[in-house]
Design an enzyme around this catalytic site. Structure first.
Site, PDB file in Angstrom:
ATOM      1  N   ASP A  52     -42.137  -1.461  55.445  1.00  0.00           N
ATOM      2  CA  ASP A  52     -41.444  -0.194  55.281  1.00  0.00           C
ATOM      3  C   ASP A  52     -41.875   0.348  53.919  1.00  0.00           C
ATOM      4  O   ASP A  52     -42.438  -0.396  53.105  1.00  0.00           O
ATOM      5  CB  ASP A  52     -39.935  -0.425  55.336  1.00  0.00           C
ATOM      6  CG  ASP A  52     -39.138   0.861  55.189  1.00  0.00           C
ATOM      7  OD1 ASP A  52     -39.663   1.925  55.566  1.00  0.00           O
ATOM      8  OD2 ASP A  52     -38.002   0.797  54.693  1.00  0.00           O
ATOM      9  N   ASP A  54     -39.799   3.065  51.775  1.00  0.00           N
ATOM     10  CA  ASP A  54     -38.682   3.328  50.872  1.00  0.00           C
ATOM     11  C   ASP A  54     -37.879   2.068  50.595  1.00  0.00           C
ATOM     12  O   ASP A  54     -37.410   1.394  51.511  1.00  0.00           O
ATOM     13  CB  ASP A  54     -37.766   4.407  51.461  1.00  0.00           C
ATOM     14  CG  ASP A  54     -38.488   5.739  51.596  1.00  0.00           C
ATOM     15  OD1 ASP A  54     -39.010   6.225  50.587  1.00  0.00           O
ATOM     16  OD2 ASP A  54     -38.551   6.274  52.721  1.00  0.00           O
ATOM     17  N   ARG A 202     -21.061  12.905  54.890  1.00  0.00           N
ATOM     18  CA  ARG A 202     -22.215  12.462  55.692  1.00  0.00           C
ATOM     19  C   ARG A 202     -23.194  13.619  55.905  1.00  0.00           C
ATOM     20  O   ARG A 202     -24.403  13.472  55.762  1.00  0.00           O
ATOM     21  CB  ARG A 202     -21.758  11.965  57.063  1.00  0.00           C
ATOM     22  CG  ARG A 202     -21.122  10.606  57.084  1.00  0.00           C
ATOM     23  CD  ARG A 202     -22.096   9.466  57.404  1.00  0.00           C
ATOM     24  NE  ARG A 202     -23.025   9.193  56.334  1.00  0.00           N
ATOM     25  CZ  ARG A 202     -24.337   9.280  56.446  1.00  0.00           C
ATOM     26  NH1 ARG A 202     -24.888   9.662  57.576  1.00  0.00           N
ATOM     27  NH2 ARG A 202     -25.121   9.004  55.421  1.00  0.00           N
ATOM     28  N   LYS A 215     -36.307  14.789  47.569  1.00  0.00           N
ATOM     29  CA  LYS A 215     -37.701  14.329  47.563  1.00  0.00           C
ATOM     30  C   LYS A 215     -38.538  15.123  46.561  1.00  0.00           C
ATOM     31  O   LYS A 215     -39.397  14.564  45.870  1.00  0.00           O
ATOM     32  CB  LYS A 215     -38.287  14.435  48.965  1.00  0.00           C
ATOM     33  CG  LYS A 215     -37.687  13.429  49.945  1.00  0.00           C
ATOM     34  CD  LYS A 215     -38.324  13.509  51.320  1.00  0.00           C
ATOM     35  CE  LYS A 215     -37.745  12.435  52.240  1.00  0.00           C
ATOM     36  NZ  LYS A 215     -38.324  12.488  53.603  1.00  0.00           N
ATOM     37  N   SER A 251     -40.475   8.332  56.546  1.00  0.00           N
ATOM     38  CA  SER A 251     -40.821   9.503  55.729  1.00  0.00           C
ATOM     39  C   SER A 251     -42.004  10.254  56.330  1.00  0.00           C
ATOM     40  O   SER A 251     -42.810   9.683  57.071  1.00  0.00           O
ATOM     41  CB  SER A 251     -41.153   9.071  54.297  1.00  0.00           C
ATOM     42  OG  SER A 251     -40.030   8.511  53.660  1.00  0.00           O
ATOM     43  N   ASP A 351     -36.106  -3.206  53.900  1.00  0.00           N
ATOM     44  CA  ASP A 351     -34.853  -3.323  53.146  1.00  0.00           C
ATOM     45  C   ASP A 351     -33.630  -2.986  53.978  1.00  0.00           C
ATOM     46  O   ASP A 351     -32.508  -3.292  53.589  1.00  0.00           O
ATOM     47  CB  ASP A 351     -34.879  -2.361  51.950  1.00  0.00           C
ATOM     48  CG  ASP A 351     -34.760  -0.907  52.408  1.00  0.00           C
ATOM     49  OD1 ASP A 351     -33.681  -0.307  52.252  1.00  0.00           O
ATOM     50  OD2 ASP A 351     -35.746  -0.375  52.957  1.00  0.00           O
TER      51      ASP A 351
END
EC number: 3.1.3.5
Length: 569
Positions: A52, A54, A202, A215, A251, A351
């Site tokens: 992954d 991030d 949320r 970002k 992403s 993660d």
């Protein structure tokens, strides 16, 4: 000529039957270089290494990155009508931890164990005592499967959100302009439930991540927000030598390209004396817009990315794996086909305990490596505050001494109140070493929900995947024995159990010879046929058939040898 232990241990004939454990102490790497094992894994069986991006390849700096996400989310809430006072809140990294559960009915943040038992409960900034907690949760227990009410904040991206929920609940509960209710708050004739507030948070978090400037601001100042590790190219190049390496991230390509370019922006390549290489050269397959965890199920259409514009090319990609092509979407099945690999050939490193680890293991059978950055601090407390752990052990000894000569005939009741108070004090001091919510993995002697998920779904885990540098690719990560209380608290000494002391002693599965036909006939009340079954009794296995460790099984090696023999013929 003397033979070293290393040489002797590689020869089955030289292996000692037993050994004094003090004679040869087990070698362990430095704690901060360690990879920890839940299920045995043979690295030489891994053919593909997946990553992954991030919080795995790209580790975001804490608390800088969480503070940025927190501030942007607060600004978003204020822009849709929340009070201006919220802009005064500043992210406090000592409060939140991962794995907390938010109760959208009462607005509480709850730390629970694997079964839903409440370990810590906070309403805003107020940590509730036992009686307060029982008023709302009579059994100090929640139904975790009630996902409409209880939301698990499991990811590192959830940390700013976790603290923001506490800030909001505390603000609306204590601000004079609002009337506090059990399930929300009122402003005159207007009522806002904690459930509605939670949904607003949320939505604001999603907006910040997908439509807002998170970002953009991250990319504007990468040194401030992203950790760069010069050992990354070296590890990936070594992985390239023994297998394939791939990247699967949710992403988009533009953001991925900027982050990855920064990570590999070094004056050298894998080694200090080698030339610089572009980041794409370290991967056999690059896939963006994965939409995990959907990626591990039905997935989406596999597209090709135009790396010049960042836009997707029209049509579905149907060709073979090509080095240098960047893919978008797809599924884990498509990825396995492109790589020519099956489930257990792949070690996936991520993660996200749900999006990366749980789904890749349950749906695809991939081997899993969970990155837990907080583990560095957990290990620091475990080693630096060892005196607290030792004091708890001493208190256990004192408690046992008070009951040492007592049995069910005793009327004496030892006063253990002082020991209990001390245990609570030491346990609290220990918890506070980790942060206000305590350890990520435990509360006192009880493991958290997060800890149970790590043990259940992650084959390996470490503070950083870079720790794989310190192990050879032939390494067997062997899981330690998970001991139950009757195993961990009873010493390995022979104990004679007399039937007079324990009727359960007759339940011995290995001492009696049940294959004695006379013994069997004596216990039968029905007539015996002259025609006997093919096998009257099971036979004790003469070869190793019980699979103790996932990667101890030799069947795959035997199958490969048979296939090689067939090919030679």
């Amino acid at each position: 000529m003397t033979t070293s232990w290393s040489d002797r241990l590689q020869n089955a004939a030289d292996l000692p039957a037993n050994m004094d454990r003090h004679a040869l102490k087990k070698y362990r790497r430095e704690a901060y270089h360690r990879v920890f094992v839940n299920r045995s894994l043979a690295m030489e069986k891994i053919k593909c290494f997946g990553f992954d991006m991030d919080y795995t390849l790209a580790v975001y700096k804490s608390p800088e990155y969480e503070s940025l996400g927190f501030d942007l989310t607060v600004e978003r809430l204020v822009s849709i009508g929340y009070p201006q006072e919220l802009l005064n809140f500043v992210y406090d990294p000592t409060f939140p931890t991962r794995g907390l559960v938010f109760d959208s009915t009462y607005g509480n943040l709850i730390k629970v164990d694997a079964y839903g038992n409440i370990l810590v409960c906070a309403h805003g900034f107020n940590f509730m005592r036992g009686l307060e907690t029982r008023e709302q949760y009579p059994n100090k227990f929640i139904q975790r499967d009630d996902t409409d009410r209880f939301y698990i904040l499991n990811t590192l991206f959830n940390l700013p959100e976790t603290y923001l929920l506490a800030c909001l609940v505390d603000f609306f509960t204590n601000c004079d302009r609002y009337s506090s209710c059990e399930t929300g708050f009122k402003d005159g004739d207007l009522f806002m439930s904690f459930r509605s507030m939670f949904q607003d948070v949320r939505d604001a978090v999603d907006w910040v991540h997908y439509k807002g400037s998170l970002k953009e601001k991250t990319v504007e100042n990468l040194p401030k927000y992203v950790v760069k590790d010069s050992k990354l190219p070296l590890l990936l190049s070594r992985m390239n030598e023994v297998g394939k390496v791939f990247l699967v991230t949710n992403s988009d390509y533009k953001y991925t390209h900027k982050i990855m370019t920064y990570l590999f922006d070094l004056p050298h390549g894998p080694k200090p004396d080698s030339s610089h290489r572009v980041w794409q050269s370290y991967f056999d397959l690059i896939l963006v817009d994965a939409r995990k965890p959907l990626f591990f199920g039905e997935g989406t259409v596999l597209r090709q990315v135009d790396t010049n514009t960042g836009k997707l090319k029209i049509g579905t990609y149907t060709g073979p794996l090509q080095h240098g092509i960047v893919y978008s979407g797809g599924s884990s099945d498509i990825l396995c086909d492109l790589l020519g690999a099956k489930g257990k050939d792949i070690l996936y490193i991520g993660d996200h305990i749900f999006g990366d680890i749980l789904k890749s293991k349950k749906r695809q059978g991939w081997r899993t490596f969970l990155v837990i950055p907080e583990l560095a601090q957990e290990l620091h407390v475990w080693t630096d505050k060892s005196s607290l752990f030792e004091e708890l052990q001493s208190l256990d000894i004192f408690l046992a001494e008070l009951y040492k000569h007592l049995d069910s005939s005793s009327n004496e009741r030892p006063d253990i109140s002082s020991i209990q108070r001390r245990v609570k004090k030491v346990t609290h001091d220990m918890d506070m070493c980790y942060g206000m919510m305590g350890s990520l993995f435990r509360s006192g002697s009880r493991q958290t929900l997060f800890a149970s998920q790590v043990m259940r779904y992650a084959d390996l885990y470490a503070a950083s995947f870079i720790n794989l540098l310190y192990y050879p690719f032939s390494y067997l990560f062997r899981a330690a024995h998970v001991l139950m209380p009757h195993e961990s608290t009873v010493e390995h000494a022979h104990v004679d159990i007399h039937e007079s002391e324990s009727p359960m002693a007759t339940r011995n599965r290995c001492s009696l010879d049940f294959k004695d036909s006379e013994f069997k006939r004596h216990h039968l009340t029905r007539s015996i046929s002259e025609i006997k079954p093919p096998n009257l009794f099971p036979q004790k296995p003469r070869e190793i058939t019980h699979c103790h460790d996932e990667d101890d099984d030799e069947e795959e090696e035997e199958e490969e040898e048979e296939e090689e023999e067939e090919e030679e013929e």
